[in-house]
Design a protein around this motif. Structure first.
Motif, mmCIF file in Angstrom:
data_model
loop_
_atom_site.group_PDB
_atom_site.id
_atom_site.type_symbol
_atom_site.label_atom_id
_atom_site.label_comp_id
_atom_site.label_asym_id
_atom_site.label_seq_id
_atom_site.Cartn_x
_atom_site.Cartn_y
_atom_site.Cartn_z
ATOM 1 N N ALA A 33 0.502 -1.048 -0.140
ATOM 2 C CA ALA A 33 0.197 0.270 0.178
ATOM 3 C C ALA A 33 0.791 1.439 -0.681
ATOM 4 C CB ALA A 33 -1.252 0.410 1.226
ATOM 5 N N VAL A 34 1.973 1.651 0.422
ATOM 6 C CA VAL A 34 2.755 2.456 0.738
ATOM 7 C C VAL A 34 4.058 1.950 0.660
ATOM 8 C CG1 VAL A 34 4.004 3.560 1.582
ATOM 9 C CG2 VAL A 34 1.839 3.264 3.026
ATOM 10 N N PRO A 35 4.488 1.751 -1.680
ATOM 11 C CA PRO A 35 5.725 1.766 -2.011
ATOM 12 C C PRO A 35 6.281 2.201 -1.667
ATOM 13 C CG PRO A 35 3.990 2.440 -3.532
ATOM 14 C CD PRO A 35 4.017 2.052 -2.323
ATOM 15 N N SER A 36 7.970 2.701 -1.704
ATOM 16 C CA SER A 36 9.190 3.335 -0.949
ATOM 17 C C SER A 36 10.084 2.726 -1.676
ATOM 18 C CB SER A 36 8.482 3.646 -0.372
ATOM 19 O OG SER A 36 10.051 2.397 0.892
ATOM 20 N N PHE A 37 11.137 3.449 -1.844
ATOM 21 C CA PHE A 37 12.586 2.773 -2.675
ATOM 22 C C PHE A 37 12.820 2.577 -0.892
ATOM 23 C CE2 PHE A 37 13.597 0.800 -5.923
ATOM 24 C CZ PHE A 37 12.156 1.431 -7.090
ATOM 25 N N GLU A 38 12.576 2.700 0.409
ATOM 26 C CA GLU A 38 13.633 2.806 1.946
ATOM 27 C C GLU A 38 14.091 2.233 1.515
ATOM 28 O OE1 GLU A 38 10.693 3.742 4.877
ATOM 29 O OE2 GLU A 38 9.760 5.330 4.523
ATOM 30 N N GLU A 39 13.823 0.742 1.119
ATOM 31 C CA GLU A 39 15.480 -0.487 0.983
ATOM 32 C C GLU A 39 16.216 -0.021 0.035
ATOM 33 O OE1 GLU A 39 12.238 -1.286 -2.463
ATOM 34 O OE2 GLU A 39 12.035 -0.527 -0.575
ATOM 35 N N GLU A 40 17.194 -0.824 -0.024
ATOM 36 C CA GLU A 40 18.614 -0.314 -0.810
ATOM 37 C C GLU A 40 18.034 -0.361 -2.059
ATOM 38 O OE1 GLU A 40 22.990 -2.146 -1.591
ATOM 39 O OE2 GLU A 40 22.240 -2.617 0.287
ATOM 40 N N ILE A 41 18.152 0.053 -3.354
ATOM 41 C CA ILE A 41 18.110 -0.062 -4.600
ATOM 42 C C ILE A 41 19.339 -0.769 -4.845
ATOM 43 C CG2 ILE A 41 17.529 1.108 -6.451
ATOM 44 C CD1 ILE A 41 16.439 3.437 -4.833
ATOM 45 N N ILE A 42 19.708 -1.923 -6.121
ATOM 46 C CA ILE A 42 20.514 -2.567 -6.507
ATOM 47 C C ILE A 42 20.474 -1.722 -8.264
ATOM 48 C CG2 ILE A 42 21.326 -4.397 -7.567
ATOM 49 C CD1 ILE A 42 20.148 -5.660 -5.182
ATOM 50 N N TRP A 43 21.080 -0.489 -8.425
ATOM 51 C CA TRP A 43 20.783 -0.244 -9.419
ATOM 52 C C TRP A 43 21.827 -1.235 -10.529
ATOM 53 C CZ3 TRP A 43 18.741 4.146 -10.946
ATOM 54 C CH2 TRP A 43 18.480 5.466 -9.504
ATOM 55 N N LYS A 44 21.368 -0.871 -12.431
ATOM 56 C CA LYS A 44 22.060 -1.872 -13.558
ATOM 57 C C LYS A 44 21.957 -0.547 -14.097
ATOM 58 C CE LYS A 44 21.558 -5.367 -16.143
ATOM 59 N NZ LYS A 44 20.478 -6.385 -16.679
ATOM 60 N N THR A 45 23.762 -0.751 -14.692
ATOM 61 C CA THR A 45 24.530 0.295 -15.679
ATOM 62 C C THR A 45 24.228 -1.079 -16.975
ATOM 63 O OG1 THR A 45 25.251 0.875 -14.539
ATOM 64 C CG2 THR A 45 26.217 1.816 -16.211
ATOM 65 N N TYR A 46 23.796 -0.290 -18.472
ATOM 66 C CA TYR A 46 23.237 -0.274 -19.411
ATOM 67 C C TYR A 46 24.152 0.441 -20.517
ATOM 68 C CZ TYR A 46 19.252 -3.046 -17.823
ATOM 69 O OH TYR A 46 17.994 -3.643 -17.181
ATOM 70 N N PHE A 48 24.672 1.819 -23.996
ATOM 71 C CA PHE A 48 24.333 1.285 -25.642
ATOM 72 C C PHE A 48 25.099 2.585 -26.385
ATOM 73 C CE2 PHE A 48 21.324 2.402 -22.516
ATOM 74 C CZ PHE A 48 19.857 0.813 -23.038
ATOM 75 N N PRO A 49 26.203 1.433 -27.089
ATOM 76 C CA PRO A 49 27.460 2.150 -27.243
ATOM 77 C C PRO A 49 26.830 2.668 -28.931
ATOM 78 C CG PRO A 49 27.282 -0.714 -27.626
ATOM 79 C CD PRO A 49 26.593 0.080 -26.449
ATOM 80 N N ASN A 50 26.000 2.090 -29.615
ATOM 81 C CA ASN A 50 25.719 2.737 -30.548
ATOM 82 C C ASN A 50 25.186 4.284 -30.713
ATOM 83 O OD1 ASN A 50 26.086 0.528 -31.907
ATOM 84 N ND2 ASN A 50 24.516 -0.515 -31.469
ATOM 85 N N GLU A 51 24.672 4.137 -29.321
ATOM 86 C CA GLU A 51 23.738 5.414 -29.275
ATOM 87 C C GLU A 51 25.285 6.525 -28.703
ATOM 88 O OE1 GLU A 51 20.995 6.315 -30.706
ATOM 89 O OE2 GLU A 51 20.741 4.676 -31.890
ATOM 90 N N HIS A 52 26.326 5.625 -28.234
ATOM 91 C CA HIS A 52 27.786 7.081 -27.553
ATOM 92 C C HIS A 52 26.907 7.013 -26.051
ATOM 93 C CE1 HIS A 52 28.920 6.563 -31.472
ATOM 94 N NE2 HIS A 52 27.991 7.261 -31.612
ATOM 95 N N PHE A 53 26.051 6.244 -25.173
ATOM 96 C CA PHE A 53 25.743 6.454 -23.839
ATOM 97 C C PHE A 53 25.632 5.438 -22.917
ATOM 98 C CE2 PHE A 53 21.279 6.931 -25.280
ATOM 99 C CZ PHE A 53 20.992 5.379 -23.966
ATOM 100 N N GLN A 54 25.490 5.093 -21.654
ATOM 101 C CA GLN A 54 25.286 4.563 -20.502
ATOM 102 C C GLN A 54 24.660 5.080 -19.866
ATOM 103 O OE1 GLN A 54 28.937 2.585 -19.336
ATOM 104 N NE2 GLN A 54 29.214 4.271 -16.971
ATOM 105 N N ILE A 55 23.678 4.176 -18.923
ATOM 106 C CA ILE A 55 23.243 5.132 -17.894
ATOM 107 C C ILE A 55 22.519 3.789 -16.720
ATOM 108 C CG2 ILE A 55 21.168 4.989 -19.265
ATOM 109 C CD1 ILE A 55 20.114 7.625 -17.596
ATOM 110 N N ALA A 56 22.593 4.055 -15.836
ATOM 111 C CA ALA A 56 21.987 2.608 -14.315
ATOM 112 C C ALA A 56 20.581 3.245 -14.644
ATOM 113 C CB ALA A 56 22.893 2.822 -13.636
#
Length: 186
Positions: A33-46, A48-56
């Motif tokens: 009922a109360v979603p949050s990111f109070e728990e630890e967030i696990i980030w994944k980096t992607y 995109f070499p054809n577009e010349h950037f990366q982001i998590a």
């Protein structure tokens, strides 16, 4: 020593409340009922070499390239797996970013608020838009739109982040800011 009827009634109410609360926690209904990111967030980096950037993105996020056209040269949609936010990562062909942003404001239907800020971090500069917009169905969306100038003249990266206004929480801004801080041209 005997306690009064009032004592036992209050004691029964407290025990019943604690029992109900315990059952709700065990079933997970309170957390859903109360979603949050109070728990630890696990980030994944992607990358995109054809577009010349990366982001998590948070690991709960799915990504999907979508068709492009006109000024949009690349288009990637992201959606949180629990439906708490969604957005776009795009590359645009825009010669005059300031003019583009001004015209977007003039033609933006349903705008309820609109704030423009210059942005500069990590050797990148651009314009950050924060706005609220009412959709044709009446829903109000809180949005953050960051346009970053590319090293390629006339090209701009866009990081757009959308949340239903009634569900907006402070951690949404943290997720957006973290995504922006992980965005890197490669």
């Amino acid at each position: 020593m005997f306690h009064s009827i009032r004592f036992w009634r209050n004691y029964g109410i407290i025990v019943s409340f604690l029992l109900l609360l315990s059952l709700l926690f065990q079933s997970g209904q309170i957390f859903e009922a109360v979603p949050s990111f109070e728990e630890e967030i696990i980030w994944k980096t992607y990358p995109f070499p054809n577009e010349h950037f990366q982001i998590a993105f948070p690991s709960t996020t799915s990504i999907q390239p979508i068709p492009v056209g006109g000024e949009v040269l690349y288009n990637l949609r992201f959606v949180d797996g629990k439906g708490r936010f969604h957005g776009l990562i795009q590359r645009w062909k825009i010669e005059d970013l300031q003019k583009f942003v001004t015209e977007a404001k003039i033609h933006g239907e349903g705008l309820l608020s609109y704030n423009i800020k210059n942005y500069g971090k990590n050797d990148m500069s651009g314009i950050l838009l924060e706005y609220e917009q009412q959709t044709p169905s009446g829903e109000v969306i809180a949005a953050r739109d960051l346009f970053l100038r590319s090293k390629n003249k006339g090209e701009v990266y866009r990081i757009a982040f959308f949340v239903p206004k009634q569900a907006e929480k402070p951690w949404h801004k943290t997720v957006f800011d973290t995504m922006v801080s992980t965005f890197k041209p490669i």
